[in-house]
Design an enzyme around this catalytic site. Structure first.
Site, PDB file in Angstrom:
ATOM      1  N   SER A  55       0.859  -1.180   0.000  1.00 10.92           N
ATOM      2  CA  SER A  55       0.000   0.000   0.000  1.00 10.92           C
ATOM      3  C   SER A  55       0.888   1.220   0.000  1.00 10.92           C
ATOM      4  O   SER A  55       1.961   1.212   0.608  1.00 10.92           O
ATOM      5  CB  SER A  55      -0.895   0.033   1.247  1.00 10.92           C
ATOM      6  OG  SER A  55      -1.975  -0.843   1.112  1.00 10.92           O
ATOM      7  N   GLU A  62      -0.940  18.797  -6.027  1.00  9.97           N
ATOM      8  CA  GLU A  62      -2.266  18.816  -6.640  1.00  9.97           C
ATOM      9  C   GLU A  62      -3.187  17.731  -6.087  1.00  9.97           C
ATOM     10  O   GLU A  62      -4.266  17.528  -6.623  1.00  9.97           O
ATOM     11  CB  GLU A  62      -2.110  18.642  -8.155  1.00  9.97           C
ATOM     12  CG  GLU A  62      -1.240  19.693  -8.816  1.00  9.97           C
ATOM     13  CD  GLU A  62       0.269  19.442  -8.690  1.00  9.97           C
ATOM     14  OE1 GLU A  62       0.650  18.377  -8.166  1.00  9.97           O
ATOM     15  OE2 GLU A  62       1.051  20.325  -9.079  1.00  9.97           O
ATOM     16  N   SER A  63      -2.839  17.003  -5.061  1.00 12.09           N
ATOM     17  CA  SER A  63      -3.654  16.020  -4.323  1.00 12.09           C
ATOM     18  C   SER A  63      -2.891  14.705  -4.101  1.00 12.09           C
ATOM     19  O   SER A  63      -1.913  14.709  -3.363  1.00 12.09           O
ATOM     20  CB  SER A  63      -5.029  15.789  -4.923  1.00 12.09           C
ATOM     21  OG  SER A  63      -5.833  16.952  -4.754  1.00 12.09           O
ATOM     22  N   HIS A  68      -3.211   0.051  -3.641  1.00  9.34           N
ATOM     23  CA  HIS A  68      -3.270  -1.117  -2.756  1.00  9.34           C
ATOM     24  C   HIS A  68      -3.169  -2.324  -3.683  1.00  9.34           C
ATOM     25  O   HIS A  68      -4.032  -2.500  -4.551  1.00  9.34           O
ATOM     26  CB  HIS A  68      -4.568  -1.138  -1.947  1.00  9.34           C
ATOM     27  CG  HIS A  68      -4.768   0.131  -1.181  1.00  9.34           C
ATOM     28  ND1 HIS A  68      -4.014   0.431  -0.060  1.00  9.34           N
ATOM     29  CD2 HIS A  68      -5.557   1.201  -1.399  1.00  9.34           C
ATOM     30  CE1 HIS A  68      -4.348   1.631   0.376  1.00  9.34           C
ATOM     31  NE2 HIS A  68      -5.288   2.115  -0.418  1.00  9.34           N
ATOM     32  N   CYS A  83      -6.021  18.183  -8.345  1.00  9.13           N
ATOM     33  CA  CYS A  83      -6.777  19.431  -8.286  1.00  9.13           C
ATOM     34  C   CYS A  83      -6.396  20.317  -9.462  1.00  9.13           C
ATOM     35  O   CYS A  83      -5.285  20.229  -9.984  1.00  9.13           O
ATOM     36  CB  CYS A  83      -6.483  20.163  -6.977  1.00  9.13           C
ATOM     37  SG  CYS A  83      -7.245  19.347  -5.578  1.00  9.13           S
TER      38      CYS A  83
END
Lengths: 125, 125
Positions: A55, A62-63, A68, A83
């Protein structure tokens, strides 16, 4: 900063099992994916599970990008959220799919930060 | 491990602006949210932006929780993704909404790891 963002939810099946279990390689794929999309990498955190699976997240200005992996199923669950309207999260998503050698990619793009959440019809690739 | 998971996408509006800009407090809220839902915390990575805003992730054994906050808009973009069917991601999501003092929560739950992505009608709370 505007709240508008694009969030690609991707299910990658029939991936290369060895890659799905190689944390170092996945981390590099994710950093490269962010950079290829033109994003700025801020934080990187990955975790290897026993007996298998990885993970991790790359936080970008930008985010984020997350994974996973389930090597035993050849499956990786991927999110790429960017974003703004300059960066295309699909660039990073497709690079990840290619790098994991996924033979079956299912994804949807969810607009974020615009009010009520609307999800378009799924693209099957 | 089974690939099945539950992914709650939440848009939290009209939050407490001071909390949205307090990285230490958000990090604690997110760790607490994971624990309250019964998840096991593995990695924590947060980033504070200038002049404002916080991005971060808590990687749990069961997947992840993420936030991107926009204090100037009173908005936080939240994802809570939990693998398996024991943990309810809504427990963590609702705890986060309460903690950020959001007055308007919009969310959808997306099943993950089951094949084609199907998104139910949005719940407006």
């Amino acid at each position: 900063m505007d709240t508008m963002g694009r969030h690609v939810i991707a299910e990658m099946w029939d991936c290369n099992i060895e890659i799905l279990n190689d944390m170092g390689r996945i981390e590099q794929i994710f950093v490269d994916a962010a950079l290829k999309a033109g994003a700025e990498v801020r934080e990187v955190a990955f975790h290897k599970f026993a007996p298998q699976g990885v993970s991790g997240v790359v936080i970008i200005s930008e985010s984020h990008l997350t994974i996973h992996s389930f090597p035993e199923h050849g499956y990786a669950s991927i999110d790429v959220y960017t974003c703004g309207d300059i960066i295309d999260p699909n660039v990073a998503c497709n690079y990840i799919a290619d790098s994991l050698q996924s033979k079956k990619l299912e994804k949807v793009e969810v607009p974020r930060g615009l009010g009520p959440i609307k999800v378009p019809v799924q693209e099957a690739l």
